[in-house]
Design an enzyme around this catalytic site. Structure first.
Site, PDB file in Angstrom:
ATOM      1  N   ARG A 181     -20.670 -51.793 -16.589  1.00 46.90           N
ATOM      2  CA  ARG A 181     -19.750 -52.911 -16.380  1.00 46.90           C
ATOM      3  C   ARG A 181     -19.100 -52.855 -14.997  1.00 46.90           C
ATOM      4  O   ARG A 181     -18.232 -53.669 -14.682  1.00 46.90           O
ATOM      5  CB  ARG A 181     -18.686 -52.916 -17.477  1.00 46.90           C
ATOM      6  CG  ARG A 181     -19.256 -53.152 -18.873  1.00 46.90           C
ATOM      7  CD  ARG A 181     -18.227 -52.887 -19.958  1.00 46.90           C
ATOM      8  NE  ARG A 181     -17.097 -53.793 -19.828  1.00 46.90           N
ATOM      9  CZ  ARG A 181     -15.820 -53.402 -19.875  1.00 46.90           C
ATOM     10  NH1 ARG A 181     -15.516 -52.123 -20.007  1.00 46.90           N
ATOM     11  NH2 ARG A 181     -14.845 -54.280 -19.770  1.00 46.90           N
ATOM     12  N   GLN A 237     -12.220 -46.706 -13.480  1.00 50.39           N
ATOM     13  CA  GLN A 237     -11.979 -45.932 -14.694  1.00 50.39           C
ATOM     14  C   GLN A 237     -12.686 -44.575 -14.670  1.00 50.39           C
ATOM     15  O   GLN A 237     -12.376 -43.700 -15.473  1.00 50.39           O
ATOM     16  CB  GLN A 237     -12.478 -46.724 -15.911  1.00 50.39           C
ATOM     17  CG  GLN A 237     -11.840 -48.086 -16.084  1.00 50.39           C
ATOM     18  CD  GLN A 237     -10.386 -47.997 -16.515  1.00 50.39           C
ATOM     19  OE1 GLN A 237      -9.957 -46.974 -17.026  1.00 50.39           O
ATOM     20  NE2 GLN A 237      -9.630 -49.049 -16.271  1.00 50.39           N
ATOM     21  N   THR A 265      -1.207 -42.628 -23.239  1.00 46.58           N
ATOM     22  CA  THR A 265      -1.147 -41.385 -22.475  1.00 46.58           C
ATOM     23  C   THR A 265      -0.083 -40.460 -23.047  1.00 46.58           C
ATOM     24  O   THR A 265      -0.278 -39.241 -23.105  1.00 46.58           O
ATOM     25  CB  THR A 265      -0.858 -41.671 -20.992  1.00 46.58           C
ATOM     26  OG1 THR A 265      -1.829 -42.599 -20.494  1.00 46.58           O
ATOM     27  CG2 THR A 265      -0.931 -40.394 -20.167  1.00 46.58           C
ATOM     28  N   ARG A 282      -2.070 -47.762 -10.720  1.00 45.45           N
ATOM     29  CA  ARG A 282      -3.197 -48.219 -11.526  1.00 45.45           C
ATOM     30  C   ARG A 282      -2.874 -49.548 -12.191  1.00 45.45           C
ATOM     31  O   ARG A 282      -3.039 -49.749 -13.382  1.00 45.45           O
ATOM     32  CB  ARG A 282      -3.568 -47.177 -12.590  1.00 45.45           C
ATOM     33  CG  ARG A 282      -4.211 -45.950 -12.004  1.00 45.45           C
ATOM     34  CD  ARG A 282      -4.540 -44.930 -13.067  1.00 45.45           C
ATOM     35  NE  ARG A 282      -5.489 -45.448 -14.038  1.00 45.45           N
ATOM     36  CZ  ARG A 282      -6.807 -45.417 -13.879  1.00 45.45           C
ATOM     37  NH1 ARG A 282      -7.328 -44.925 -12.781  1.00 45.45           N
ATOM     38  NH2 ARG A 282      -7.613 -45.890 -14.807  1.00 45.45           N
ATOM     39  N   GLN A 300      -1.498 -38.689 -25.971  1.00 40.37           N
ATOM     40  CA  GLN A 300      -2.393 -37.617 -25.543  1.00 40.37           C
ATOM     41  C   GLN A 300      -1.612 -36.400 -25.037  1.00 40.37           C
ATOM     42  O   GLN A 300      -2.006 -35.258 -25.278  1.00 40.37           O
ATOM     43  CB  GLN A 300      -3.345 -38.141 -24.472  1.00 40.37           C
ATOM     44  CG  GLN A 300      -4.382 -39.117 -25.031  1.00 40.37           C
ATOM     45  CD  GLN A 300      -5.202 -39.781 -23.940  1.00 40.37           C
ATOM     46  OE1 GLN A 300      -4.674 -40.143 -22.898  1.00 40.37           O
ATOM     47  NE2 GLN A 300      -6.492 -39.947 -24.189  1.00 40.37           N
ATOM     48  N   TYR A 355      -7.459 -49.033 -30.031  1.00 38.53           N
ATOM     49  CA  TYR A 355      -6.956 -49.768 -28.862  1.00 38.53           C
ATOM     50  C   TYR A 355      -8.107 -50.328 -28.047  1.00 38.53           C
ATOM     51  O   TYR A 355      -8.104 -51.500 -27.651  1.00 38.53           O
ATOM     52  CB  TYR A 355      -6.092 -48.851 -28.000  1.00 38.53           C
ATOM     53  CG  TYR A 355      -5.776 -49.443 -26.647  1.00 38.53           C
ATOM     54  CD1 TYR A 355      -4.714 -50.330 -26.487  1.00 38.53           C
ATOM     55  CD2 TYR A 355      -6.569 -49.145 -25.536  1.00 38.53           C
ATOM     56  CE1 TYR A 355      -4.445 -50.899 -25.253  1.00 38.53           C
ATOM     57  CE2 TYR A 355      -6.303 -49.711 -24.304  1.00 38.53           C
ATOM     58  CZ  TYR A 355      -5.247 -50.579 -24.160  1.00 38.53           C
ATOM     59  OH  TYR A 355      -4.989 -51.157 -22.943  1.00 38.53           O
ATOM     60  N   LYS A 366     -16.945 -50.770 -13.786  1.00 38.79           N
ATOM     61  CA  LYS A 366     -15.521 -50.436 -13.845  1.00 38.79           C
ATOM     62  C   LYS A 366     -15.318 -49.075 -13.171  1.00 38.79           C
ATOM     63  O   LYS A 366     -14.902 -48.088 -13.793  1.00 38.79           O
ATOM     64  CB  LYS A 366     -15.052 -50.397 -15.303  1.00 38.79           C
ATOM     65  CG  LYS A 366     -15.180 -51.705 -16.045  1.00 38.79           C
ATOM     66  CD  LYS A 366     -14.165 -52.725 -15.564  1.00 38.79           C
ATOM     67  CE  LYS A 366     -14.213 -54.006 -16.374  1.00 38.79           C
ATOM     68  NZ  LYS A 366     -13.220 -55.007 -15.931  1.00 38.79           N
ATOM     69  N   HIS A 402     -13.194 -34.223 -18.585  1.00 40.17           N
ATOM     70  CA  HIS A 402     -12.851 -34.167 -20.011  1.00 40.17           C
ATOM     71  C   HIS A 402     -14.084 -34.405 -20.876  1.00 40.17           C
ATOM     72  O   HIS A 402     -14.321 -33.697 -21.859  1.00 40.17           O
ATOM     73  CB  HIS A 402     -11.780 -35.217 -20.311  1.00 40.17           C
ATOM     74  CG  HIS A 402     -11.360 -35.260 -21.746  1.00 40.17           C
ATOM     75  ND1 HIS A 402     -10.674 -34.240 -22.351  1.00 40.17           N
ATOM     76  CD2 HIS A 402     -11.528 -36.212 -22.704  1.00 40.17           C
ATOM     77  CE1 HIS A 402     -10.441 -34.547 -23.618  1.00 40.17           C
ATOM     78  NE2 HIS A 402     -10.952 -35.735 -23.857  1.00 40.17           N
ATOM     79  N   LYS A 420     -18.533 -35.797 -29.776  1.00 36.98           N
ATOM     80  CA  LYS A 420     -18.260 -35.674 -28.338  1.00 36.98           C
ATOM     81  C   LYS A 420     -19.449 -36.151 -27.509  1.00 36.98           C
ATOM     82  O   LYS A 420     -19.264 -36.692 -26.413  1.00 36.98           O
ATOM     83  CB  LYS A 420     -17.944 -34.215 -27.979  1.00 36.98           C
ATOM     84  CG  LYS A 420     -16.727 -33.622 -28.660  1.00 36.98           C
ATOM     85  CD  LYS A 420     -15.453 -34.352 -28.312  1.00 36.98           C
ATOM     86  CE  LYS A 420     -14.933 -35.178 -29.452  1.00 36.98           C
ATOM     87  NZ  LYS A 420     -13.720 -35.935 -29.142  1.00 36.98           N
TER      88      LYS A 420
END
Length: 320
Positions: A136, A141, A207, A265, A210, A186, A138, A149, A123
């Site tokens: 980067r 995200q 998703t 998104r 998950q 992925y 991003k 989380h 983790k």
């Protein structure tokens, strides 16, 4: 009074740490909650403030090779963790119902304690997910769900490993590692470049996987409430696991709704094309109306001018 309060706090803190499993105290990050908490606070400081500030006037880093290695390494690590959980109890003696934690120094008990710690350590490795996003640029995200989380999970699992490294409380760690095998595979393909995009048609199902994870975790913990008796040693963790599964099911369900039902998104290039199309269409229409209107006005002005010139010239000719 302050000294008395300080003494009581330190006494309570000492009592809290005294109840930890001595078999895991010597593992990395397990000597004290202070070190792991400091790492998580540093993580939050970097991703919420220092990182974005550092990148504000810089171009995004190109980290393709590093991300491929990182993601595929986590796939391998997650596969190993799942295997160790299975061999430590879940396929070698656990009932998948009320399974107490084995605190003995037996090979099986020590193996389960070791893989529980390894899951916790993974983790902290996964905090790099957000670091890569920051470097980067991003920013889309880095959501509340993502940060919560990644910070909440290792903090709570430190306590889980400290007091009950095994038993029915480890079920959700094994399931989470199964999901991460798929997820980081992925991400590894995605980082490899456009030629692998055709193999990523199943993105939206990530998703869904998950969500299934959180349902399984909550259902497994729910069993405890309907058992006449269960000798699992730390029921508090089962309450927390049930709340964890339910809470994250709600958060990820909202993400699914926003991303795939409302479509908020879309990839940035798709959004940009749509916006450009609208902008260009509007510009073309306004230019057409503007040019047509200008041509019409110019025609009227030119006609009036020619008419006036004709009258003047004709008048001069007659006078001459």
């Amino acid at each position: 009074m302050l000294e008395t309060m300080k003494d009581r706090i330190m006494e309570a803190y000492g009592s809290l740490l005294a109840g930890r499993d001595p078999r895991v105290k010597d593992y990395l990050l397990m000597e004290s909650p202070v070190n792991m908490s400091a790492i998580l606070l540093g993580y939050l400081f970097f991703v919420l403030y220092a990182g974005p500030k550092f990148m504000a006037n810089r171009k995004p880093f190109q980290l393709k090779e590093a991300m491929i290695v990182y993601n595929l390494s986590l796939v391998a690590l997650s596969v190993y963790i799942v295997y160790e959980f299975l061999m430590s109890g879940w396929l070698t003696g656990y009932t998948w119902r009320c399974d107490p934690c084995d605190y003995s120094d037996s090979p099986q008990g020590l193996r389960m304690a070791r893989v529980a710690w390894l899951f916790l350590f993974s983790k902290f490795i996964e905090l790099m997910d957000t670091v890569f996003f920051v470097l980067r640029k991003k920013d889309g995200q880095i959501t509340f769900l993502h940060i919560f989380h990644h910070s909440f999970m290792p903090w709570t699992w430190w306590w889980g490993v400290s007091y009950a490294p095994g038993g029915m409380g480890s079920f959700h760690a094994m399931i989470n590692s199964c999901v991460h095998v798929i997820m980081y595979f992925y991400y590894g393909l995605s980082a490899a470049g456009p030629r692998f995009q055709k193999f990523l048609w199943w993105k939206k199902y990530m998703t869904a996987i998950q969500l299934i994870q959180f349902v399984l975790v909550s259902l497994h913990a729910t069993q405890w409430y309907f058992m006449e008796s269960c000798d699992y040693q730390v029921p508090l963790f089962l309450h927390l696991i049930w709340m964890y599964g339910t809470f994250f099911f709600i958060l990820f369900s909202n993400f699914w709704y926003q991303a795939y039902v409302k479509g908020k998104r879309l990839p940035k290039d798709t959004q940009q094309l749509a916006q450009n199309g609208k902008a260009n269409g509007s510009t073309s229409r306004s230019n057409g109306v503007s040019n047509g209107h200008s041509a019409h006005e110019n025609g009227i002005r030119n006609g009036k001018k020619h008419h006036e010139n004709g009258k003047v010239l004709n008048g001069k000719i007659k006078k001459a």
